[in-house]
Every structure is written in C-alpha cells, then in structure tokens.
Design a protein around this motif. Structure first.
Motif, PDB file in Angstrom:
ATOM      1  N   GLY A 671       0.722  -1.102   0.002  1.00 10.94           N
ATOM      2  CA  GLY A 671      -0.028  -0.060   0.043  1.00 10.94           C
ATOM      3  C   GLY A 671       0.745   1.214   0.075  1.00 10.94           C
ATOM      4  N   LYS A 675       1.070   4.421  -2.908  1.00 13.91           N
ATOM      5  CA  LYS A 675       0.814   5.879  -2.784  1.00 13.91           C
ATOM      6  C   LYS A 675       2.100   6.789  -2.998  1.00 13.91           C
ATOM      7  CE  LYS A 675      -2.662   4.734   0.798  1.00 13.91           C
ATOM      8  NZ  LYS A 675      -2.845   4.775   2.218  1.00 13.91           N
ATOM      9  N   ASN A 678       1.257   8.711  -5.895  1.00 12.60           N
ATOM     10  CA  ASN A 678       0.144   9.253  -5.921  1.00 12.60           C
ATOM     11  C   ASN A 678      -0.738   8.184  -6.738  1.00 12.60           C
ATOM     12  OD1 ASN A 678       0.498  11.607  -4.363  1.00 12.60           O
ATOM     13  ND2 ASN A 678       1.127  12.604  -6.368  1.00 12.60           N
ATOM     14  N   ASN A 679      -0.638   6.960  -6.542  1.00 11.96           N
ATOM     15  CA  ASN A 679      -1.493   5.939  -7.310  1.00 11.96           C
ATOM     16  C   ASN A 679      -2.520   5.348  -6.432  1.00 11.96           C
ATOM     17  OD1 ASN A 679       0.325   6.106 -10.106  1.00 11.96           O
ATOM     18  ND2 ASN A 679       1.738   4.671  -8.668  1.00 11.96           N
ATOM     19  N   ARG A 680      -3.661   4.677  -7.138  1.00 16.45           N
ATOM     20  CA  ARG A 680      -4.544   4.138  -6.439  1.00 16.45           C
ATOM     21  C   ARG A 680      -4.441   2.546  -6.794  1.00 16.45           C
ATOM     22  NH1 ARG A 680      -9.836   4.715  -7.830  1.00 16.45           N
ATOM     23  NH2 ARG A 680      -9.192   5.076 -10.280  1.00 16.45           N
ATOM     24  N   LEU A 682      -6.372  -0.914  -6.382  1.00 14.49           N
ATOM     25  CA  LEU A 682      -7.667  -1.761  -6.387  1.00 14.49           C
ATOM     26  C   LEU A 682      -7.454  -3.041  -6.199  1.00 14.49           C
ATOM     27  CD1 LEU A 682      -9.346   0.422  -9.380  1.00 14.49           C
ATOM     28  CD2 LEU A 682      -9.429   0.909  -7.009  1.00 14.49           C
ATOM     29  N   GLN A 716       0.415   8.889 -10.630  1.00 15.29           N
ATOM     30  CA  GLN A 716      -0.924   9.343 -10.551  1.00 15.29           C
ATOM     31  C   GLN A 716      -1.915   8.448 -11.452  1.00 15.29           C
ATOM     32  OE1 GLN A 716      -0.873  13.453 -11.632  1.00 15.29           O
ATOM     33  NE2 GLN A 716       0.292  13.798  -9.749  1.00 15.29           N
ATOM     34  N   THR A 718      -3.549   3.835 -11.528  1.00 17.75           N
ATOM     35  CA  THR A 718      -4.163   3.163 -10.881  1.00 17.75           C
ATOM     36  C   THR A 718      -3.402   1.728 -11.080  1.00 17.75           C
ATOM     37  OG1 THR A 718      -6.206   3.731 -11.556  1.00 17.75           O
ATOM     38  CG2 THR A 718      -6.414   1.569 -10.792  1.00 17.75           C
ATOM     39  N   GLU A 720      -4.038  -2.315 -10.073  1.00 21.20           N
ATOM     40  CA  GLU A 720      -4.900  -3.294  -9.673  1.00 21.20           C
ATOM     41  C   GLU A 720      -4.399  -4.766  -9.671  1.00 21.20           C
ATOM     42  OE1 GLU A 720      -9.444  -4.943 -11.343  1.00 21.20           O
ATOM     43  OE2 GLU A 720      -8.318  -3.102 -12.508  1.00 21.20           O
ATOM     44  N   ASP A 740      -1.484  -2.227 -14.418  1.00 18.99           N
ATOM     45  CA  ASP A 740      -1.198  -0.901 -13.986  1.00 18.99           C
ATOM     46  C   ASP A 740      -1.580   0.027 -15.400  1.00 18.99           C
ATOM     47  OD1 ASP A 740       1.301  -0.103 -15.689  1.00 18.99           O
ATOM     48  OD2 ASP A 740       2.047  -1.975 -14.769  1.00 18.99           O
TER      49      ASP A 740
END
Length: 816
Positions: A671, A675, A678-680, A682, A716, A718, A720, A740
């Motif tokens: 995690g 971050k 600045n990625n998310r 999922l 910035q 995603t 997953e 990604d």
C-alpha cells in the motif's frame, strides 16, 4: 358492492334481443378493438339501466348479468354527453360504481362509446385498461368509435329482422327511430345487394379512408376476409399508400377522382389497379364509394414488351461491335453508338438515309458482299479496309425478311498486332541464333524441330543432322548411363512435374565424348499440339569449380570441428567458474548481510539520538546512511537470491495457508509503495479463494515484486490486483493478475524483460532504480512451483502481469 350502484339482475326481453345480436357480431368486431378488457352493455330503456351482455374478464362468471343504473351513474352521463368515443380515468376518491369497476374488472382507464343509430342508444362498448397500461391514443379512440358505428348498423338490422319474424309484436325502443332505421336498413340492404352483384371490387370508405363496407370481389382482390378488411385503413393495402391514395383524401373538393395505384398483398406479387371513386352522403355523413379494376395483366404485357425492347436496345448499345440495320433498299433503320464512333457520324444524321450515300467510303467489297447476302439469303463474313477512318473492320451481315443486320468489328489493333508479331518472330529468331546457350524445340514425340547455332557448337551436330530426328540419339541419362530414354526421361507424360526445373544430364557429342550439361525444359502449346523448349548449357567448367570448392569446404569443416571442440571446453570451464561464483555468493549470504545489518541498525540508533539532541543536520546525514544501507541490502539480497537459484540452493518450504489472508498481507505491505507516486490500489477477489499448499514466502515475494514494479512505473494512475481460482482434478489453479496504467512497454522491451540485470526502461534506470533481477527471480520461483508469469503490455497504456500457480504445489513440479 352496493345494490344501488352495480347489481346482478335477471335479463329483460329487450336486453335479450340486443344480447343475441351483440354476441353474434361481437367476435368480428372484437378482433379489431385495441387490447384491454372488452365489455358491452345493452341499454335497458324500460328499467333505466345498462345490462352487461358481453365481457372478456376471466374473473367474472360467464353467466353473470351486471346492471348499472343510468340515474346516479358517474360513467354513463359522461359517455352519453360526449356523443361518441370518450376516454377517461376513474378518479380518486371514486364513486361506488367506479370502485366496483376497478374491483371487478381490475380496470382504471376507460374508453367508452355509445352504440346508437337514428338517435337511439342501443348499447355501450367499453375497453378498459389497468393503471400501469398506457393511455388510449387518438387512433384507438377513432377506431373504437368506428367499430361502434358498425355494430349499431348490424344491431338495427338484427332488431328489424327480429321484429318482422315476431309479426311486429315486439316493440322497438323508439317508433320514430325505428321508422328511420328501417328506411336506412332497407336502403343499405339494397346497396349491399347491388355491390355483391357487381363483378368488380367495391369498397365504401369514410372520410378517414376506413373501410365501412366491401363486397366479395374486394376481399378477393385484397386477399383477405371481410372481418379483417372492414374497419381497416385502406392505405395499409397499397404500396406507398399515403401517397397513392392522396386523391381520395382530396375527393371532397372534386366529388370524384380516377387514378392508378399498386396493391401489395402479403407474400405475393404486386397488383396494378385502376381506382374510380365518387363522393356520397349517407345519414348526412360524407362517404367515398371506390370501384377498383385489376389491370395487372395489361400492365404486365405492356411492361414485358417494353422490357424486351429495352433489353434488345441495351444489348445493341452495350455491344463492342458497331451495328447497322438496313432495309432491302439499303436504307439505314438503326445505328448504335459504336457505329457512331467507328464511322465518326451522328445517328440522327444517318437514320432513314441510304447506306451508300452516307458511307461513300465503303469499297466494292462491301457492296458485293451485302448484295450476295440479300440475294442468296446467306450470312457473309469478311475483312475489309475502310479508308475514311484508316480502319480494318471484320464484317458479318445477317439477312432477314426486311433487310440486313450488319455488325462491324474494329480489327485494326489485331492487324497491327499480327504485323508486330511477325516482326517479333524475326527478332526472336535473331536472338535465338545469337544466344550462348543451346536451344532446341521438340514435339511430344521427342522429334527435334529447331536447333540453334549454340546447340550446334555444344553438341558438335549440325542443325540439318538433328532436326527431324529423335533427341535420344545423343542424350543419355546421368544416373544409368543408358541412352534409351535420353531427354524423354524429363518430357514423358509420367514426368511432367520435372518440366520447368533444371536438371543435369550427360550429353554425348558427335565424337562420342560425354560432358555434363544443365538442361531446363518448358512447355509450349500451339493450338492443340504440345511441344517443349529445351535449353542446354555446358557446365564442364562449373563442375570442375564445384569439385575444387567441395575440397575446400571439406577442409573448412575439419577446422570448424576442431574449433568447436575447443570452444566446448572453454564453455564448460566458464560454466564451472560461474557455478563456483554462485556457490561462493550463496555461502557468503550471512557474511555479507551481517555487517550491513549492523550499519543499518547503528545508523538508525544514531539517527534517533541525533534527533533527540536536536542535531538535525547530523540526523539527515545518518538518514542517508540508513537509506543507502537498506538499498544496498536489497541489492545484495536480490543478487544472493539469484546466486542461490543458479547454485541450486533455494529450498522450497511447502505449507498450507489461506490465499485471502496472504493477499491481505501483501496488499498492506504494497500500500505505501503504491501511494508514493499518488497511485490508487484496487483489489478484487473473484469467488471463494480457499487455501493453497505452496511456499508462502515465494508466492508473497513474487506478487509483491509485481506490485512494486507497477507502482514504480506508474504516476498518478491505478494499480489493480485481481485474484481468482479455477478448480480441476489436480486441485485447481490460482491466478494473480497485476494491471497498471503506467508507461507500458514495447514488444522489444517485453522480449528482454526476464533477462538478469536488464530493465525494460534501461534508458531511465537512474530515475527508477533497481537491479533488473526482481522479475527474473519471481518467474524462477513461480516456475519452480510449477507455475509461470505471463506479460502483455502496450507502450503508453500500461502493462498486465499474470501469475498462474497450482493450488497444490508438489516437489515433482520442480522446474530447475
């Protein structure tokens, strides 16, 4: 349900008469009504109520008789006041009568219309719909109103017949109305009989072009029955009905009209009709009486003749030949466009003029041939020169009873091609005579037809000695040395596959010396006869060079074998040294990690002390030492892991663990990495993942490496992680997919992705860091457990890595 609002009662005599009529006629009417609950009430004048005589509700018994008092009703006055079809919804709070409708028939929306004629209301038709159904459209309201008129006419006729049968003893609702109805019914009966006696189709329409009456001939024309046709819109039976029947819509201004139209019957050919229409007034209402006549046969015959003429004209105009049709007196009757081009004239200028006057350039040859065709009644064909346009034409003239049909074909290009061919033949002969290769042609029986000078020089034979003789007299087979088949070995029917290839044979010169030649054979067809072109090339010098080259090649092969043996020894020595290096590094794992751990630990302690004492500058330097030590430890761990793998000292520890718990642990670790840019992150797990028997540390390390790489090369965006499981007889397979939205990779970068010490984005390694060993180690660990890692990527759009592992890893899966 209140007795005053809606009650069950016995049937009255007048109501019974109306009921019999409605039941007899309602099935045909009902098929044309819009969907919903269909109810008909008879108007019981004596008792001041409406009694239900027909209904379609399954919830009401068929023998039930429902009566609605006219006085105090909330529905009936609204319908009678409208004088025609009226649509409305039951209001809330509703009177008791409307509540009974909703409870008994489950309807809230009503479309009701009185059935009346000559001022007398005989019955009331109701179509009901539930609250969820759509409201009634204007077209549906008009249609129900029209059907109510039809039912009224039939009801009046029925009551009249019943009264006559009863000896005029049964009273009608209104004597004045009965007189009007009887008069109207008699007139309509006469009208119906007259229409039925007519052989042509007749329909009676209202102003909306709805069919009110139709005779038997009309139903036959439209290929339908009377119940379907009556009440239908007439324009629905016509091709482009709205446009075709526009004249009928305007008939009120003209009083009568006539036009042609086309009927499109379902699944059948179209029918052409003449339409005659007159405007009538019935009951002070404008009606349209339409007479139709089937003219399909006449139209078809005319179209067939026109089509035949058009087809003939199209053939004559589209042919490549010029065409003239002349009479027996040589008067030009037809001239196509090709004739205009060939003779450079306009057809309008030459039609109806004499052939010889318009074409004086036609020589005596044309005149003689045309006269011979007419006099002898035979076809003539000839070639002649037409001087005015410097053209050669091939002419064919066909006599017929009224003259000649003449076709002209421009063969100027063919004539030029023939002349050019003769010139090329001379040119070919010159080339053949000056070729360095021997060339000869032979027929299907191996008889020599041509023999060029080079062939004479190669074989020692003169052309005069060879032409006309069998080729086998000087050609022998290279394998057997026999001269019997000779070149025929390559030309026989069973050896046609050899045609077009090059072969080496032994050729016998005239002095009986033999030498190698290279032979190629090509097929050639002239008319129905096949022949072969044989090319001979003396390869004596070539064979000597090949023998010398073979000797040199043999010597080089010996040198290569010796060198290969030396290289094999050097390779084995290098591999042994590499294994020794890997073994050394694997054994040095503890010695390399221990001092680094001490550096990391002491730098962390000193950093904390410096922070406590307020020496922030010193703390920053110690932080750099701590970070560098961690980075160096990570690099050493990767190199040591790879060395262990190469040395075969990686030990697998199988254990059973929960896949979901392992995924949660990996996600919590990854995690913070995700971050940083600045990625998310999922995460999705499909279905029950269950347990897995494998080396949990290896599985965790492989997935963490992929997530770390995805986070590193994504900004910035995603990242997953998707986990799913498939079951089979071997315990199932687990799939860990990391996707990604980062920079992605090209096909060339993907091909070198799993090579040690290489990175896909090597030109930006300073920006992203790393050793290039993570993916190599991860794939090796997965393959050791019987799985693998697959990758797909699009440059600029991101990458997808899929880890597939057996749910139950066994030692037999060791990839090594």
């Amino acid at each position: 349900m209140s007795q005053a609002s809606l009650n069950l009662s016995s049937q009255h005599h007048a109501v019974a008469s109306i009921e019999r009529c409605v039941r007899a006629n309602f099935p045909g009417i009902r098929r044309q009504l819009p969907y919903g609950e269909h109810i008909v009430f008879a108007h019981d004048v004596d008792n001041g109520c409406l009694s239900m005589v027909v209904h379609g509700s399954k919830s009401v018994p068929f023998d039930a008789q429902i009566a609605i008092p006219v006085d105090g009703s909330s529905i009936i006055p609204r319908v009678f006041a409208a004088g025609g079809a009226a649509a409305f919804e039951l209001s809330a709070p509703v009177p008791e009568e409307e509540s009974a409708f909703a409870a008994l028939f489950s309807i809230v929306k009503l479309l009701a219309v009185p059935v009346q004629a000559a001022g007398t209301v005989y019955a009331m038709m109701i179509v009901g719909r539930a609250d969820a159904d759509p409201p009634f459209s204007d077209k549906e309201i008009a249609g129900v109103d029209q059907l109510a008129r039809q039912l009224a006419n039939r009801l009046a006729e029925y009551l009249k017949n019943e009264r006559l049968e009863a000896g005029a003893s049964a009273p009608l609702p209104s004597s004045h109305a009965v007189v009007d109805v009887e008069h109207e019914m008699q007139r309509q009966e006469r009208f119906r009989l007259l229409n039925e006696m007519a052989s042509c189709p007749i329909v009676l329409l209202d102003e909306a072009l709805t069919v009110m009456e139709a005779n038997t001939a009309a139903t036959t024309l439209f290929n339908t029955d009377a119940d379907t046709l009556i009440g239908a819109q007439l324009d629905g039976y016509f091709s482009d009905g709205a446009q075709s029947l526009k004249a009928l819509r305007d008939i009120r201004h003209n009083g009568a009209t006539y036009f042609e139209a086309v009927i499109q019957r379902p699944g059948e050919a179209i029918v052409y009709v003449d339409v005659h229409a007159n405007l009538l007034m019935l009951n002070n209402a404008p009606m349209i009486k339409v007479f139709l006549r089937d003219v399909t046969a006449r139209k078809t015959a005319g179209y067939d003749l026109l089509r035949a003429n058009q087809q003939l004209t199209h053939i004559l105009e589209s042919t490549n030949d010029a065409y003239l049709s002349v009479s027996a007196d040589y008067v030009i009757e037809y001239c196509n466009q090709q004739a205009e081009k060939l003779f450079q004239v306009s057809r309008h200028e030459v039609l109806n003029s004499v052939l010889w006057d318009r074409f004086p350039g036609l020589s005596a040859t044309f005149v003689e041939q045309f006269q011979s065709a007419i006099q002898d009644d035979v076809q003539v064909a000839f070639e002649a020169y037409y001087a005015p346009s410097d053209t050669w034409v091939e002419t064919q003239a066909y006599p017929h009873p009224s003259g000649l049909s003449v076709f002209f074909r421009d063969i100027t290009e063919r004539r030029r091609a023939e002349n050019l061919l003769r010139g090329r033949e001379l040119h070919f002969r010159a080339l053949l005579d000056n070729m360095m290769d021997g060339v000869m042609t032979i027929d299907a029986n191996s008889i020599v037809q041509t023999f060029n000078p080079a062939a004479e020089h190669i074989t020692g034979y003169l052309a005069s000695e060879v032409v006309g003789n069998c080729v086998s007299q000087f050609a022998c087979d290279i394998n057997t040395g026999a001269c019997e088949p000779g070149l025929w070995h390559f030309l026989g029917q069973e050896q046609l596959a050899d045609v077009g290839r090059r072969h080496e044979i032994q050729l016998a010169r005239k002095d009986n010396t033999r030498f190698p030649v290279e032979v190629s054979v090509a097929e050639m067809q002239i008319g129905d006869n096949w022949s072969y072109i044989v090319t001979l090339r003396d390869i004596s010098e070539k064979k000597r060079a090949e023998d010398e080259l073979h000797a040199h090649r043999h010597q080089l092969e010996e040198l290569v074998r010796d060198r290969t043996a030396d290289l094999q020894i050097l390779r084995e020595q290098a591999e042994q040294a590499n294994r020794a290096k890997s073994t050394f590094l694997a054994n040095m794992s503890h010695e390399l990690r221990t001092p680094l751990n001490a550096i990391i630990g002491y730098s962390e302690l000193l950093n904390e002390d410096a922070r406590a004492l307020g020496a922030n500058d010193l703390a920053d330097d110690l932080e750099k030492i701590y970070s560098s030590g961690h980075h160096l430890l990570k690099l050493i761990n990767s190199i040591l892991d790879l060395s262990k793998i190469e040395a075969g000292k990686m030990e697998i520890h199988l254990e059973r663990f929960s896949v979901a718990d392992m995924v949660k642990d990996v996600v919590s670790t990854a995690g913070m990495l995700v971050k940083e840019n600045n990625n998310r992150l999922l995460v999705s797990c499909e279905g029950e993942l269950g347990e897995m028997e494998a080396d949990s540390m290896w599985v965790r390390q492989s997935i963490l490496n992929l997530l770390s790489n995805a986070a590193k090369f994504t900004r910035q965006g995603t990242v997953e992680l998707n986990v799913c499981r498939t079951d089979d007889d071997d315990g199932g397979t687990l799939f860990f997919t990391v996707t990604d939205s980062g920079m992605g990779m090209s096909a060339e970068q993907v091909s070198g992705l799993f090579q040690a010490f290489q990175q896909a984005h090597s030109h930006r390694s300073g920006q992203f860091g790393g050793t290039g060993l993570g993916l190599v180690i991860s794939r090796t660990l997965c393959r050791t457990m019987g799985g693998d890692i697959h990758v797909s990527s699009t440059e600029g759009k991101g990458s997808t890595f899929i880890v597939s592992l057996p749910a139950v890893v066994t030692l037999e899966n060791d990839w090594s």
